[in-house]
Design an enzyme around this catalytic site. Structure first.
Site, PDB file in Angstrom:
ATOM      1  CB  CYS A   2      -0.880   0.039   1.241  1.00 21.35           C
ATOM      2  SG  CYS A   2      -1.910  -1.402   1.459  1.00 21.35           S
ATOM      3  NE  ARG A  27       4.872   0.833  -1.298  1.00 20.30           N
ATOM      4  CZ  ARG A  27       5.858   0.651  -0.430  1.00 20.30           C
ATOM      5  NH1 ARG A  27       7.054   1.081  -0.716  1.00 20.30           N
ATOM      6  NH2 ARG A  27       5.650   0.057   0.717  1.00 20.30           N
ATOM      7  CD1 TRP A  74      -1.842  -5.542  -3.945  1.00 21.38           C
ATOM      8  CD2 TRP A  74      -1.498  -6.519  -1.977  1.00 21.38           C
ATOM      9  NE1 TRP A  74      -1.538  -6.859  -4.169  1.00 21.38           N
ATOM     10  CE2 TRP A  74      -1.332  -7.483  -2.991  1.00 21.38           C
ATOM     11  CE3 TRP A  74      -1.343  -6.910  -0.643  1.00 21.38           C
ATOM     12  CZ2 TRP A  74      -1.010  -8.808  -2.721  1.00 21.38           C
ATOM     13  CZ3 TRP A  74      -1.019  -8.225  -0.367  1.00 21.38           C
ATOM     14  CH2 TRP A  74      -0.860  -9.161  -1.408  1.00 21.38           C
ATOM     15  CG  ASN A 100       0.401   1.505   3.961  1.00 22.53           C
ATOM     16  OD1 ASN A 100      -0.716   1.664   3.467  1.00 22.53           O
ATOM     17  ND2 ASN A 100       1.512   1.988   3.411  1.00 22.53           N
ATOM     18  N   GLY A 101      -0.553  -1.894   6.757  1.00 20.63           N
ATOM     19  CA  GLY A 101      -0.263  -2.881   7.795  1.00 20.63           C
ATOM     20  C   GLY A 101      -1.488  -3.722   8.083  1.00 20.63           C
ATOM     21  CD  GLU A 481      16.058 -14.675  -8.993  1.00 18.90           C
ATOM     22  OE1 GLU A 481      15.493 -15.288  -8.078  1.00 18.90           O
ATOM     23  OE2 GLU A 481      15.750 -13.518  -9.316  1.00 18.90           O
ATOM     24  CE  LYS A 485      12.943 -12.280 -11.142  1.00 19.95           C
ATOM     25  NZ  LYS A 485      13.647 -12.130  -9.890  1.00 19.95           N
ATOM     26  CD  GLU A 488       9.227 -12.539 -10.102  1.00 17.52           C
ATOM     27  OE1 GLU A 488       8.548 -12.145  -9.158  1.00 17.52           O
ATOM     28  OE2 GLU A 488      10.469 -12.499 -10.090  1.00 17.52           O
ATOM     29  CG  HIS A 504      16.206 -39.419  -8.076  1.00 18.41           C
ATOM     30  ND1 HIS A 504      16.417 -40.747  -7.777  1.00 18.41           N
ATOM     31  CD2 HIS A 504      17.435 -38.872  -8.248  1.00 18.41           C
ATOM     32  CE1 HIS A 504      17.723 -40.976  -7.736  1.00 18.41           C
ATOM     33  NE2 HIS A 504      18.361 -39.851  -8.030  1.00 18.41           N
ATOM     34  CE  LYS A 601      11.126  -4.116  -5.998  1.00 25.06           C
ATOM     35  NZ  LYS A 601      11.801  -5.206  -6.729  1.00 25.06           N
TER      36      LYS A 601
HETATM   37  C1  F6R Z   1      10.933 -11.686  -6.998  1.00 23.16           C
HETATM   38  C2  F6R Z   1      10.983 -10.788  -5.868  1.00 23.16           C
HETATM   39  C3  F6R Z   1      10.555 -11.305  -4.539  1.00 23.16           C
HETATM   40  C4  F6R Z   1      11.373 -10.641  -3.417  1.00 23.16           C
HETATM   41  C5  F6R Z   1      10.828 -11.059  -2.045  1.00 23.16           C
HETATM   42  C6  F6R Z   1      11.646 -10.480  -0.907  1.00 23.16           C
HETATM   43  O1  F6R Z   1      11.389 -11.095  -8.174  1.00 23.16           O
HETATM   44  O2  F6R Z   1      11.326  -9.655  -5.990  1.00 23.16           O
HETATM   45  O3  F6R Z   1      10.654 -12.694  -4.475  1.00 23.16           O
HETATM   46  O4  F6R Z   1      12.708 -11.023  -3.553  1.00 23.16           O
HETATM   47  O5  F6R Z   1       9.502 -10.647  -1.915  1.00 23.16           O
HETATM   48  O6  F6R Z   1      11.662  -9.094  -0.947  1.00 23.16           O
HETATM   49  P1  F6R Z   1      12.771  -8.272  -0.178  1.00 23.16           P
HETATM   50  O7  F6R Z   1      14.076  -8.591  -0.805  1.00 23.16           O
HETATM   51  O8  F6R Z   1      12.377  -6.840  -0.321  1.00 23.16           O
HETATM   52  O9  F6R Z   1      12.726  -8.745   1.256  1.00 23.16           O
END
Ligand code: F6R
Length: 606
Positions: A2, A27, A74, A100-101, A481, A485, A488, A504, A601
């Protein structure tokens, strides 16, 4: 996730609120709203949907009030809807707030308030706060006391900004476990949940600490700590400008951030070496008794967790110590066997991820040494650990993390070498590793030259629903990773496996044209990975091999030779290729790359 903006000053508040919210759009949000306040009363406009829909609502109105609050929501409690959107007002329309929260005990509080005659309009947890404020204001006739009494009743996390008709030029702000910053300029005083919202007004920001409350007036600012003591505001200079938070010449923030990696890595490593020696005073200054440390735990979420797996694999090679990497959401609930002889390292781009912060608090309660690695100055994680090392990625706006990951990899590499030394071990191959770390910006630059090739290869995924990534040892976190990527941002189902695990079970999924991305950059294990790849080719897989090893290309469909570097660093270059691969797959499928569905984010709730 948010976003909050608040302003009180000598000019119209609305432009500040709206530009701030637009800077926080990245965000992720599902609704937006504002309250403007004047001695005549509150005016609240809110709507489900994008900011452009809120702008439509605002168009026909004259809103010149000099104080107000804004929010992008959000959903956590209650579906995205006009009624659940913030700000929330009390029934008498005298108080309005944004939050927020999460309020964990909102159901009990709501029940008590309903018994006391209050009526609720929304399904949100946030609305109980404004009703409670109303309740206490009635007896106290003072907003500050009402706020203090309200906060005492709440369990959970909050960043709050409140306006009322009782003091129309005053914003009341409170923070616990959800970020909130404050700033001032000649025309007013303001707050926001994140720095990009305010950077065009000031670069000097005051991040509130947990438990803080603040009273904002056009020309004044008072900050109180959790104990109610008035504090001298300690502003910090935010080193990035608004430009750094915009797309530049790229089609998306993600592509811009992929291309920023050489610079981000350079910034991150700046000052970390004195000749061939590692310079990390943050670790030297720790009071830790390294001789008696018997366990290192690396904790994070998502992409940052993959960086932790990398660091753990590296540490296991260099030092004979018990170590492991664990997702924060697991660590916090597994009754971890950690104590004062344990060093816990928390990695988080934002420094605000709820699970990571909760895990850190648990480690502190168990007397572990706590080290934070984060990208955000003054973030919650940074403020609460024994020490903090910062990555220098700059603001990362695309939801899918790229430059934050590669900066975590290089800094973790340095940190793991430092910790090995502290534990009495000399990291293997250290001269070459340091030399190549110093060259890493150029090596990544060279890797970005594969852009067109990756675009062509991504075309392979056009009609595919699945892709598999394999790697062993240090290549395994890269496989994880790469798969993350891809799924997502392009919504192609992707899984990652240790090469040796294929037979396996997962090999049952391989059929004609299945896309397999194989990583073979580790000299000691590359031959084994090649055998694993051949098993998939025999079943019709379309294989992309990423390697720096001397492997005859004719055996494979597509071979990408990454620039030569120490094997311990090969994963940094190979992941850049996988970022590009995911990017072009998403582009080909017409996805909204910077705002993938269902994702935000910064995940500041559990
Ligand atoms: C994926 C991504 C998320 C963050 C995760 C942790 O591309 O960005 O998996 O890595 O939500 O976020 P932070 O690093 O801000 O704790």
């Amino acid at each position: 996730m948010c976003g909050i903006t608040g302003f009180t000053g000598s000019e119209s508040a609305l432009p500040f609120l709206m530009q701030g919210l637009s800077r926080l759009e990245y965000r992720g949000y599902d609704s937006a709203g504002v309250t403007l306040i004047s001695p005549q009363g509150l005016e609240t406009l809110k709507t489900k949907g994008r900011l452009s829909e809120l702008e439509e609502l605002l168009k026909s109105r004259t809103l010149n009030q000099c104080a107000g609050i804004g929010h992008t929501r959000w959903a956590t409690h209650g579906v995205p809807s006009n009624l659940n959107a913030h700000p929330h007002e009390n029934e008498a329309e005298t108080i309005s707030l944004v939050h927020n929260g999460i309020i964990e005990n909102y159901a009990e509080l709501k029940e008590d308030l309903i018994h006391a005659g209050y009526h609720f309009q929304s399904d949100t947890d946030s609305e109980v706060i404004v009703q409670l404020l109303d309740y206490y204001y009635k007896s106290e006739q003072n907003m500050f006391t009402a706020l203090k009494k309200t906060l005492k009743m709440l369990r959970g996390s909050w960043a709050l900004c409140i306006v009322s008709v009782y003091e129309p030029d005053t914003l009341y702000v409170a923070k616990k476990e959800s970020p909130m910053i404050i700033g001032q300029y000649e025309k007013g005083t303001f707050c926001a949940s994140d720095a990009p919202a305010v950077l065009s007004y000031t670069k000097d920001i005051l991040p509130l600490a947990d438990g803080d409350m603040a009273v904002l007036r056009p020309n004044s600012l008072q900050v109180y700590n959790a104990a109610g003591k008035k504090m001298q505001p300690a502003f910090i200079h935010f080193p990035y400008d608004v430009q750094a938070a915009q797309k530049g010449g790229y089609d998306s923030f993600m592509m811009k951030e992929i291309y920023e990696q050489p610079k981000a890595v350079r910034e991150t490593l700046r000052g970390r070496f004195r000749g061939m020696k590692i310079y990390m005073p943050e670790i030297d200054e720790l009071k830790t008794d390294w001789q008696n440390v018997n366990r290192i735990v690396l904790i994070a979420c998502g992409t940052a967790y993959h960086a932790c797996i990398y660091a753990d694999t590296l540490l296991k090679r260099d030092a004979r110590i018990m170590s492991y990497a664990q997702p924060a959401s697991e660590f916090r609930y597994c009754s971890p066997n950690v104590d004062e002889h344990t060093v816990c390292i928390f990695v988080s781009q934002s420094g605000e991820t709820a699970d990571t912060i909760a895990a850190m608090k648990l480690a502190k309660a168990k007397h572990c040494t706590t080290i934070a690695m984060t990208n955000v100055l003054g973030s919650s994680l940074a403020r609460q650990t024994d020490t903090v090392v910062y990555t220098g990625a700059g603001p990362e706006i695309a939801v899918a993390s790229t430059k934050a990951y590669t900066t975590q990899l290089v800094l973790l590499h340095v940190l793991m070498m430092k910790i090995s030394e502290k534990l009495g071990y000399k990291p293997k191959n250290i001269t070459r590793r340091i030399r190549d770390l110093k060259r890493m910006p150029e090596i990544i630059e060279e890797t970005l030259g594969y852009r067109d090739q990756m675009k062509e290869l991504a075309h392979m995924l056009k009609d595919q629903r699945d892709a598999y990534f394999i790697g062993r040892q240090l290549d395994y976190p890269t496989a994880l990773e790469g798969a993350l990527k891809l799924k997502e941002i392009s919504y192609v189902h992707a899984d990652a496996y240790y090469g040796g695990e294929l037979k396996h079970g997962p090999i049952a999924l391989i059929e004609k044209n299945t896309v397999v991305v194989a990583l073979a950059t580790q000299p000691d294990i590359a031959a084994k990975t090649i055998s694993n790849i051949e098993e998939t080719i025999a079943r019709g897989a379309n294989v992309i091999l990423v390697t720096d090893q001397n492997i005859p290309a004719e055996k494979f469909h597509h071979v990408l030779r990454i620039p030569d570097a120490a094997p311990e660093l090969a994963n940094i270059t190979s992941v850049v290729l996988l970022q590009l691969f995911a990017y072009f797959a998403a582009e080909e499928k017409g996805c909204d790359i910077d705002k993938p569905r269902n994702l935000a984010k910064s995940v500041t709730v559990e």
